[in-house]
Design a protein around this motif. Sequence first.
Motif, PDB file in Angstrom:
ATOM      1  N   LEU A  21       0.824  -1.204   0.000  1.00 17.20           N
ATOM      2  CA  LEU A  21       0.000   0.000   0.000  1.00 17.20           C
ATOM      3  C   LEU A  21       0.860   1.257   0.000  1.00 17.20           C
ATOM      4  O   LEU A  21       0.610   2.199  -0.766  1.00 17.20           O
ATOM      5  CB  LEU A  21      -0.934  -0.016   1.213  1.00 17.20           C
ATOM      6  N   LYS A  22       1.876   1.284   0.840  1.00 14.73           N
ATOM      7  CA  LYS A  22       2.741   2.464   0.922  1.00 14.73           C
ATOM      8  C   LYS A  22       3.500   2.685  -0.384  1.00 14.73           C
ATOM      9  O   LYS A  22       3.677   3.826  -0.830  1.00 14.73           O
ATOM     10  CB  LYS A  22       3.719   2.307   2.081  1.00 14.73           C
ATOM     11  N   CYS A  23       3.938   1.597  -1.007  1.00 12.32           N
ATOM     12  CA  CYS A  23       4.671   1.725  -2.265  1.00 12.32           C
ATOM     13  C   CYS A  23       3.754   2.158  -3.407  1.00 12.32           C
ATOM     14  O   CYS A  23       4.094   3.053  -4.189  1.00 12.32           O
ATOM     15  CB  CYS A  23       5.341   0.401  -2.613  1.00 12.32           C
ATOM     16  N   LEU A  24       2.589   1.534  -3.511  1.00  9.16           N
ATOM     17  CA  LEU A  24       1.682   1.820  -4.617  1.00  9.16           C
ATOM     18  C   LEU A  24       1.187   3.264  -4.590  1.00  9.16           C
ATOM     19  O   LEU A  24       0.943   3.858  -5.642  1.00  9.16           O
ATOM     20  CB  LEU A  24       0.488   0.866  -4.574  1.00  9.16           C
ATOM     21  N   THR A  25       1.027   3.837  -3.416  1.00 12.65           N
ATOM     22  CA  THR A  25       0.538   5.214  -3.302  1.00 12.65           C
ATOM     23  C   THR A  25       1.666   6.242  -3.244  1.00 12.65           C
ATOM     24  O   THR A  25       1.399   7.447  -3.204  1.00 12.65           O
ATOM     25  CB  THR A  25      -0.338   5.378  -2.042  1.00 12.65           C
ATOM     26  N   GLY A  26       2.905   5.784  -3.233  1.00 16.60           N
ATOM     27  CA  GLY A  26       4.036   6.711  -3.168  1.00 16.60           C
ATOM     28  C   GLY A  26       4.276   7.285  -1.791  1.00 16.60           C
ATOM     29  O   GLY A  26       5.090   8.193  -1.624  1.00 16.60           O
ATOM     30  N   SER A  27       3.582   6.757  -0.790  1.00 12.21           N
ATOM     31  CA  SER A  27       3.719   7.298   0.567  1.00 12.21           C
ATOM     32  C   SER A  27       5.072   6.973   1.176  1.00 12.21           C
ATOM     33  O   SER A  27       5.622   7.764   1.955  1.00 12.21           O
ATOM     34  CB  SER A  27       2.617   6.729   1.465  1.00 12.21           C
ATOM     35  N   ILE A  28       5.639   5.823   0.816  1.00 12.39           N
ATOM     36  CA  ILE A  28       6.867   5.382   1.472  1.00 12.39           C
ATOM     37  C   ILE A  28       8.057   6.251   1.089  1.00 12.39           C
ATOM     38  O   ILE A  28       8.995   6.421   1.853  1.00 12.39           O
ATOM     39  CB  ILE A  28       7.133   3.900   1.143  1.00 12.39           C
ATOM     40  N   TYR A  29       8.012   6.837  -0.126  1.00 12.35           N
ATOM     41  CA  TYR A  29       9.134   7.682  -0.550  1.00 12.35           C
ATOM     42  C   TYR A  29       8.703   9.126  -0.800  1.00 12.35           C
ATOM     43  O   TYR A  29       9.397   9.894  -1.447  1.00 12.35           O
ATOM     44  CB  TYR A  29       9.808   7.104  -1.803  1.00 12.35           C
ATOM     45  N   HIS A  30       7.522   9.508  -0.267  1.00 11.49           N
ATOM     46  CA  HIS A  30       7.036  10.894  -0.332  1.00 11.49           C
ATOM     47  C   HIS A  30       7.079  11.438  -1.761  1.00 11.49           C
ATOM     48  O   HIS A  30       7.622  12.522  -2.021  1.00 11.49           O
ATOM     49  CB  HIS A  30       7.830  11.791   0.614  1.00 11.49           C
ATOM     50  N   ASP A  31       6.490  10.676  -2.664  1.00 14.00           N
ATOM     51  CA  ASP A  31       6.413  11.063  -4.073  1.00 14.00           C
ATOM     52  C   ASP A  31       5.626  12.365  -4.219  1.00 14.00           C
ATOM     53  O   ASP A  31       4.460  12.449  -3.829  1.00 14.00           O
ATOM     54  CB  ASP A  31       5.736   9.925  -4.845  1.00 14.00           C
TER      55      ASP A  31
END
Length: 256
Positions: A21-31
């Motif tokens: 979930l964090k990767c798909l939404t870009g949350s993990i790297y603050h896209d």
Amino acid sequence: MNHPSNKSSSDMRNEYLDLMLKCLTGSIYHDAPTKLNSIVEYDDELREYGWDWPTVAHSMIGRKRMRNVRDLVESIIGNKVKGDLIETGVWRGGACIMMRAVLKAYGVTDRTVWLADSFEGLPKPNVEDYPADAGETFHEYEELSVSIDRVQENFRRYGLLDEQVKFIKGWFKDTLPGAPIDKLALIRLDGDLYESTIQPLDALYDKLSVGGYVIVDDYHVVKGCKAAIHDFFKKRDINPQLVEIDGVGVYWKKEQ
């Protein structure tokens, strides 16, 4: 010395799906949002609700709607609701990648994730047949046109492009009525327009199992989309209970 893990399979499954979930939404790297947004820096609240368009993340639906995808697929598995999973309007494929990830996490091998899209963006409004779409300009956004090759590559990067993922390329009016799908447990509508919402419902709803779900991504933000849902209810003489997701999307359960 190697020590056996104290984590249960349930714990590891949750960690995997939370990370997805964090990767798909870009949350993990603050896209950061695209240049189409007035805000230029990553904002965690905006990403929670899917109120911005991420630059490189594989989904723009935000964490709440992505959690909803996971929750409903888990419900379908747990309640043994028969059928495949489909999204109509997939953009970069993120929601469908989550569907496939949930199937993998639970060891489900007898369901298919279907991705239906033109892979060329949205159609120009057909105002003669669908007057509710008058004035909509989604077809002008090049950012909404993502090729099938790119979506397949996005699946591949997560190790999830396999025989349980199938693509239906073309306009919904041409592809969905004859789509080779026997039964569905989940329909996720993300076509924005009235036309792109009503056509999948007309073509696919009778294939949805009792106990299955319909998710409507744009219910509260695109008037034509909302109108299509209620026109469909009227046409079918049904009145399902709509459940709020995040102030943008809703879903309902097919009870009969």
